[in-house]
Design an enzyme around this catalytic site. Structure first.
Site, PDB file in Angstrom:
ATOM      1  N   GLY A   1     -35.664 -77.086 112.555  1.00  0.00           N
ATOM      2  CA  GLY A   1     -37.129 -77.093 112.296  1.00  0.00           C
ATOM      3  C   GLY A   1     -37.386 -78.017 110.763  1.00  0.00           C
ATOM      4  N   THR A   2     -36.438 -77.785 109.917  1.00  0.00           N
ATOM      5  CA  THR A   2     -36.866 -78.618 108.606  1.00  0.00           C
ATOM      6  C   THR A   2     -36.677 -80.102 108.988  1.00  0.00           C
ATOM      7  OG1 THR A   2     -35.740 -76.821 107.412  1.00  0.00           O
ATOM      8  CG2 THR A   2     -35.564 -78.937 106.477  1.00  0.00           C
TER       9      THR A   2
ATOM     10  N   HIS B   1     -34.039 -70.935 116.751  1.00  0.00           N
ATOM     11  CA  HIS B   1     -33.512 -69.513 116.326  1.00  0.00           C
ATOM     12  C   HIS B   1     -34.661 -68.435 116.582  1.00  0.00           C
ATOM     13  CE1 HIS B   1     -34.206 -70.869 112.388  1.00  0.00           C
ATOM     14  NE2 HIS B   1     -34.182 -69.667 111.967  1.00  0.00           N
TER      15      HIS B   1
ATOM     16  N   CYS C   1     -34.266 -68.924  94.581  1.00  0.00           N
ATOM     17  CA  CYS C   1     -34.132 -70.381  94.086  1.00  0.00           C
ATOM     18  C   CYS C   1     -32.591 -70.669  94.188  1.00  0.00           C
ATOM     19  CB  CYS C   1     -34.367 -70.272  92.472  1.00  0.00           C
ATOM     20  SG  CYS C   1     -33.048 -69.652  91.485  1.00  0.00           S
TER      21      CYS C   1
ATOM     22  N   GLN D   1     -42.941 -70.277 113.459  1.00  0.00           N
ATOM     23  CA  GLN D   1     -43.197 -68.827 113.540  1.00  0.00           C
ATOM     24  C   GLN D   1     -43.654 -68.535 114.628  1.00  0.00           C
ATOM     25  OE1 GLN D   1     -41.653 -66.597 111.691  1.00  0.00           O
ATOM     26  NE2 GLN D   1     -40.778 -67.805 110.083  1.00  0.00           N
TER      27      GLN D   1
ATOM     28  N   THR E   1     -26.388 -87.989 118.564  1.00  0.00           N
ATOM     29  CA  THR E   1     -25.875 -87.388 119.918  1.00  0.00           C
ATOM     30  C   THR E   1     -26.684 -86.128 120.212  1.00  0.00           C
ATOM     31  OG1 THR E   1     -23.888 -88.479 119.910  1.00  0.00           O
ATOM     32  CG2 THR E   1     -23.836 -86.822 121.302  1.00  0.00           C
TER      33      THR E   1
END
Lengths: 367, 357
Positions: A57-58, A190, A309, A168, A226
């Site tokens: 997703g990032t 996921h 962090c 989400q 790929t």
């Protein structure tokens, strides 16, 4: 992973063939992969050709935000607008664009309930209509579960491209790409019982944006690399699973009622607005959430705190701070998630261990 | 017992945690984040406080098979250790920050939090031993005298010692590294840390100068005659001979040493070697690691540096100050350092040196 997804990934991993190859094995894998693309397209009401598979997703968020920004910049538009409660996978690329690509970043406030302030957004759009390259507002927030009025954002935006991070939301709440009217939307496998490391960007047909990864040009020349056929096939299998929305909502509401009875001083964040079924974010005054997390983990209950962090130090959630929490109350908050496999027994168990955990958590917080 | 293992990311704390698990305890690993803005990578002889170190600690916990968390103690560390270090130097004394960290962080903030959460104690990789005797749990030197860390633990009260577990005190460092290797811990050959953990460059004088300024002032002899100029009084230590840059030689050409640092007048006093000699030291704010010391003089040893010699002495408590009278004179003792009294290998107690003569 859901049993269906596990079965699908196991079967596909035993099949030879790169989906980009032209020989029989390659074509066979290509067939399975395109079937999967169609399944996902049906699930979110988009065209199969609008599905671009990514490794997370990032990655999808990065492709959308940076790509739409660069496209706008080429037309002299320099502003990136995001909400204050975005996931780091939008916050950080947006900040990167500001730091390295000369973007002007405008962050829109949210209400105390954690919903984007449409008045502020309206003012920003009216003031900068011809300068905004992209607007990105998440479909639902990952920490509080609050739904965002994306259709209204699109209506205000007019011709300005809107992206939404719907990681989400997928399967948990109705989600239609066509009806939302956004330019781009992010999904991740996921979160719906699919494998780790596979996601998708739904990008409107015929929208061409600059690529982040260059190479074989596999996915509309917007995403090279790929294709991970086994994970994609499993992603689709998970997407076909039924999500027991009503059961999860009933569990969540029973949990909230039990917690409020046990600890009348708690705050259920975002309680007054529409939320995802499975996410509950609760502030327990007088505690520190990392202490609670350790104690709950020792009692076999997995909860989570906002974020950490790079050094692993628990930080006050930017989402809760944006909703008006102080550093102290934001650091006293925990997220509980209920899923399709959660049961009444799980709920009763959590409620049975909470009093001791909260008591110890409060004692450990007395300096 | 239910224990918190403080894991720095080094080999010692990793083996200590593993031994505690093996002894049958219920152990949870905790890495203390002590720097508000940690550096990404380890450099020089620092052994903790970087992101790389926290990853090493996490990996060790995973290999040992225990839960692992990071506790943010940056604020407590800054207030209790770093600020104390600066104010002590500014007052012309020479503090030991490791001692303060044990006193205020590892066996105070961490132990208190652990106890409130239902844990019985804190495990660390310090080289020291504890024993149960008639007078309770007492603190002792490690078997490996070259690595013994009882000096920096001498600020622990009886109650803190009760909650402290030191699994490494009976083993030499060489064997701990071998054991780490055998346990499959990747930190087995990680270099030891020597420097002050919050001074990344290892340049203590430069670090102090950046924070306390570098106001120049006079270097004077014992009669008050100016014979040079210094670049910040706190960057000098008692007994220092080199780097003084004196322009007026002594009549007989003998070297001069720093005798005294006077922060109020920003003056460094130098003089001949023999004037460094002291035979009595007095310490304030005493801490007893076992029964309180009485007013009657007793035979024992005093140690004034982390890895210094144990000096034969008689010691007593005058009601306010802990007093040690040395059998042999000692050269160059700075106030602010801890004086630690030993009865054989048992730590009797400690105090902060405030007077010497």
């Amino acid at each position: 992973m859901s049993p269906a997804a596990f079965k699908a990934i196991s079967a596909q991993m035993q099949v030879l063939g790169n989906p980009s190859s032209l020989h029989t094995h390659g074509r066979s894998t290509r067939k399975a992969l395109e079937d999967a693309r169609e399944v996902i397209a049906r699930q979110v009401n988009c065209l199969p050709s609008e599905v671009i598979f990514t490794a997370s997703g990032t990655e999808a968020n990065n492709i959308a935000l940076k790509g739409l920004f660069w496209q706008g910049k080429a037309q002299g538009k320099n502003i990136v607008v995001i909400s204050a409660i975005e996931h780091h996978a939008i916050l950080d690329p947006a900040q990167w664009l500001a730091d390295h690509e000369g973007a002007e970043l405008i962050t829109v406030d949210v209400t105390v309930d954690g919903v984007i302030d449409m008045n502020s957004l309206g003012k920003i759009i009216n003031q900068h209509r011809n300068e905004i390259a992209v607007i990105s507002v998440m479909h639902t927030n990952n920490e509080t579960g609050t739904l965002q009025p994306i259709s209204e954002v699109v209506a205000l935006a007019g011709d300005i491209p809107v992206h939404t991070d719907a990681v989400q939301s997928f399967k948990k709440t109705p989600l239609s790409f066509a009806e939302l009217g956004v330019y781009a939307m992010t999904l991740s496998a996921h979160k719906i019982g699919g494998p780790l490391g596979i996601g998708a960007l739904i990008l409107r047909r015929a929208i061409e944006i600059p690529a982040l990864l260059h190479g074989g040009g596999q996915e509309r020349e917007i995403r090279s690399g790929t294709l991970n056929a086994p994970s994609i096939v499993a992603f689709a299998a998970a997407a076909k699973d039924n999500y027991p929305r009503e059961n999860v909502i009933a569990l969540r509401d029973e949990f909230i009622a039990a917690v409020e009875t046990l600890f009348p001083d708690v705050i259920v964040n975002g309680k007054n607005v529409e939320r995802l079924p499975g996410i509950v974010n609760i502030t327990f005054p007088g505690t520190q959430s990392d202490t609670l997390l350790l104690l709950l983990d020792s009692a076999q209950v997995s909860a989570s705190t906002g974020s950490a962090c790079s050094a692993g130090v628990h930080e006050a959630s930017h989402v809760l701070l944006a909703m008006g929490h102080t550093q102290e109350t934001a650091q006293s908050s925990l997220r509980f998630s209920f899923g399709s496999t959660s049961t009444k027994g799980d709920l009763d168990f959590i409620v049975s261990v909470l009093p001791d955990v909260i008591m110890r958590g409060r004692a450990a917080n007395l300096k | 017992m239910k224990l918190i293992a403080a894991m720095s990311g080094g080999v010692d704390s990793a083996v200590a945690a593993a031994r505690a698990v093996e002894a049958g305890h219920d152990v949870i690993g905790v890495h203390l984040a002590l720097a508000a803005n940690p550096q990404k990578y380890r450099s020089g002889a620092r052994g903790c406080c970087t992101i790389e170190d926290s990853h090493d600690a996490r990996r060790a916990a995973d290999v040992i098979g225990i839960p692992f968390y990071i506790w943010d103690m940056a604020e407590e560390f800054h207030d209790g250790v770093v600020e104390d270090f600066l104010s002590e130097y500014a007052a012309g004394r020479t503090p030991n920050p490791c001692l303060r960290c044990n006193e205020k962080i590892k066996f105070a903030a961490v132990l208190d939090r652990a106890r409130s959460m239902g844990f019985d104690g804190v495990v660390t990789g310090h080289y020291a031993r504890t024993q149960i005797s008639e007078s309770g749990k007492t603190l002792h030197r490690a078997v490996d005298h070259s690595k013994d860390q009882s000096y920096v633990l001498s600020v622990l009260t009886v109650e803190q010692i009760a909650g402290a577990i030191f699994p490494l005190g009976d083993t030499t460092k060489v064997d701990i590294r071998k054991e780490a290797e055998a346990r499959g811990l990747a930190v087995a050959q990680k270099p030891d840390s020597h420097d002050i953990c919050f001074v990344p460059s290892g340049d203590n004088a430069g670090w102090l100068r950046d924070r306390l300024g570098s106001e120049t002032g006079p270097i004077v002899d014992q009669d008050g005659n100016k014979i040079g100029e210094h670049k910040g009084a706190y960057t000098y230590t008692i007994g220092q001979r080199k780097g003084l840059g004196l322009t007026v030689p002594t009549s007989d050409g003998s070297p001069r040493f720093v005798l005294k640092i006077e922060p109020v007048s920003n003056t460094v006093v130098v003089g001949p070697r023999e004037d460094l000699a002291i035979t009595t030291m007095r310490g304030e704010r005493p801490v007893w690691c076992g029964p309180q010391v009485s007013g009657t003089a007793q035979e024992g040893f005093v140690q004034v540096r982390a890895h210094g010699a144990a000096l034969p002495c008689t010691y007593y408590f005058d009601g306010t100050l802990l007093v040690a009278e040395l059998k042999e004179p000692l050269l160059g003792l700075a106030t602010g350092q801890a004086m630690v009294i030993y009865d054989g290998d048992r730590v009797v107690g400690s105090a902060t040196i405030c007077q010497t003569e």
